[in-house]
Design a protein around this motif. Sequence first.
Motif, mmCIF file in Angstrom:
data_model
loop_
_atom_site.group_PDB
_atom_site.id
_atom_site.type_symbol
_atom_site.label_atom_id
_atom_site.label_comp_id
_atom_site.label_asym_id
_atom_site.label_seq_id
_atom_site.Cartn_x
_atom_site.Cartn_y
_atom_site.Cartn_z
ATOM 1 N N TRP A 1 -17.037 -14.200 19.832
ATOM 2 C CA TRP A 1 -17.974 -15.116 19.445
ATOM 3 C C TRP A 1 -19.126 -15.036 20.414
ATOM 4 O O TRP A 1 -19.020 -15.217 21.685
ATOM 5 C CB TRP A 1 -17.568 -16.593 19.316
ATOM 6 C CG TRP A 1 -18.654 -17.456 18.612
ATOM 7 C CD1 TRP A 1 -19.027 -17.976 17.544
ATOM 8 C CD2 TRP A 1 -19.224 -18.473 19.664
ATOM 9 N NE1 TRP A 1 -19.993 -18.883 17.382
ATOM 10 C CE2 TRP A 1 -19.878 -19.391 18.663
ATOM 11 C CE3 TRP A 1 -19.096 -19.024 21.095
ATOM 12 C CZ2 TRP A 1 -20.568 -20.398 19.379
ATOM 13 C CZ3 TRP A 1 -19.792 -19.939 21.630
ATOM 14 C CH2 TRP A 1 -20.706 -20.782 20.711
ATOM 15 N N HIS A 2 -20.316 -14.843 20.028
ATOM 16 C CA HIS A 2 -21.658 -14.841 21.027
ATOM 17 C C HIS A 2 -22.690 -15.823 20.519
ATOM 18 O O HIS A 2 -23.921 -15.931 21.044
ATOM 19 C CB HIS A 2 -22.217 -13.651 20.809
ATOM 20 C CG HIS A 2 -21.593 -12.147 21.157
ATOM 21 N ND1 HIS A 2 -20.934 -11.835 22.202
ATOM 22 C CD2 HIS A 2 -20.632 -11.515 20.288
ATOM 23 C CE1 HIS A 2 -20.173 -11.056 22.460
ATOM 24 N NE2 HIS A 2 -20.007 -10.705 21.098
ATOM 25 N N GLY A 3 -22.208 -17.001 20.155
ATOM 26 C CA GLY A 3 -22.985 -18.270 19.914
ATOM 27 C C GLY A 3 -23.671 -18.168 18.509
ATOM 28 O O GLY A 3 -24.254 -19.177 18.244
ATOM 29 N N GLU A 4 -23.452 -17.290 17.622
ATOM 30 C CA GLU A 4 -23.907 -17.419 16.260
ATOM 31 C C GLU A 4 -22.569 -17.828 15.447
ATOM 32 O O GLU A 4 -21.713 -17.556 15.750
ATOM 33 C CB GLU A 4 -24.453 -16.226 15.867
ATOM 34 C CG GLU A 4 -25.673 -15.558 16.630
ATOM 35 C CD GLU A 4 -26.960 -16.425 16.486
ATOM 36 O OE1 GLU A 4 -27.095 -16.943 15.572
ATOM 37 O OE2 GLU A 4 -27.412 -16.310 17.860
ATOM 38 N N ALA A 5 -23.081 -18.754 14.137
ATOM 39 C CA ALA A 5 -22.246 -18.981 13.065
ATOM 40 C C ALA A 5 -21.584 -17.626 12.708
ATOM 41 O O ALA A 5 -22.201 -16.737 12.451
ATOM 42 C CB ALA A 5 -22.781 -19.828 12.224
ATOM 43 N N MET A 6 -20.217 -17.592 12.416
ATOM 44 C CA MET A 6 -19.543 -16.609 11.794
ATOM 45 C C MET A 6 -18.593 -16.939 10.912
ATOM 46 O O MET A 6 -17.799 -18.052 11.045
ATOM 47 C CB MET A 6 -19.127 -15.457 12.815
ATOM 48 C CG MET A 6 -18.314 -16.198 13.955
ATOM 49 S SD MET A 6 -17.972 -15.134 15.113
ATOM 50 C CE MET A 6 -17.013 -13.782 14.282
ATOM 51 N N ASN A 7 -18.020 -15.828 10.135
ATOM 52 C CA ASN A 7 -16.627 -16.144 9.499
ATOM 53 C C ASN A 7 -15.601 -15.103 9.767
ATOM 54 O O ASN A 7 -16.067 -14.021 9.419
ATOM 55 C CB ASN A 7 -17.079 -16.229 7.844
ATOM 56 C CG ASN A 7 -15.724 -16.689 6.990
ATOM 57 O OD1 ASN A 7 -14.977 -17.576 7.545
ATOM 58 N ND2 ASN A 7 -15.749 -15.707 6.140
ATOM 59 N N VAL A 8 -14.434 -15.368 9.777
ATOM 60 C CA VAL A 8 -13.572 -14.365 9.910
ATOM 61 C C VAL A 8 -12.387 -14.420 8.920
ATOM 62 O O VAL A 8 -11.857 -15.484 8.554
ATOM 63 C CB VAL A 8 -12.742 -14.302 11.432
ATOM 64 C CG1 VAL A 8 -11.820 -13.012 11.355
ATOM 65 C CG2 VAL A 8 -13.820 -14.214 12.396
ATOM 66 N N GLU A 9 -11.947 -13.458 8.158
ATOM 67 C CA GLU A 9 -10.905 -13.242 7.000
ATOM 68 C C GLU A 9 -9.685 -12.839 7.439
ATOM 69 O O GLU A 9 -9.773 -11.700 8.071
ATOM 70 C CB GLU A 9 -11.602 -12.922 5.908
ATOM 71 C CG GLU A 9 -12.879 -13.654 5.053
ATOM 72 C CD GLU A 9 -13.072 -12.834 3.861
ATOM 73 O OE1 GLU A 9 -12.791 -11.925 3.516
ATOM 74 O OE2 GLU A 9 -13.919 -13.640 3.145
#
Length: 267
Positions: free
Chosen positions: A221-229
Amino acid sequence: MIYKHSSKISFGRFSLARLTSRFAMLAIGAGVLAGAVATQPTYAKDNSAIVVELFTSQGCSSCPPADKLLGEMVGNPNIIALTEAVDYWDYLGWKDENARHEHTLRQQDYARLRGDRRVYTPQMVINGRVHVVGSRRNDVSRAIKRFEKDVSVPMRLEQNGDVLNVRIGARPQGMSKDHEGNLILAYYKREVSADIKRGENRGRKIIYHNVVGDMRTIGMWHGEAMNVELPMSEARKMGYDGYAVLLQADVKGYPGPIFGAARLDLK
């Protein structure tokens, strides 16, 4: 990355014999998909909780009070309580059925990063930063309170059929841009009962809560919103019924501060 270390560490009446070990990071499982999303999800602050890791052993006579205390935490939505059984007391006459050597290495790495060489049981590590004797209720409470007002990264776990969605928000206002980290997935069993037949706890039946059986890195994670499946089939086959994901800093290859976390208990 591989670590090799040998040390003798002690705490009061507890003594950890010389250990030499190698640890290879677990590869990300097949089927893991990760991608950034355009906007930050709106989560309540309490969706990211304080993480309490209990390093314990079935062969440690001082551990049952800490095991019980951790069990009292599991219903608190603001705390993610995890049992991480270590293996270095097995020589006392009882092999811990929950122990994994990776937990011993994680505990050692925490101590090495802190620089205090304090490895013992029962030890609770709070948010990857401070440690306290896990059976001292007041000390544990004070340590947890230290992090109640900390700015944390919003996180949420959601089950969608046979897929686990890990949703991580963007870096919140007030958090340093230096905060980046790894996403650590921990599979656990919500309750494990053990009849201990030998060693210091001989004759006792002890119930353990949120017993971690596997812990692996699933992304960065580099500070941006993200989604992991993530596919849930693997955990089910192995008998796990709970998930926790920790957003944890990597400090020179060692586990650092935890600044976001979420968990999901399967029905």
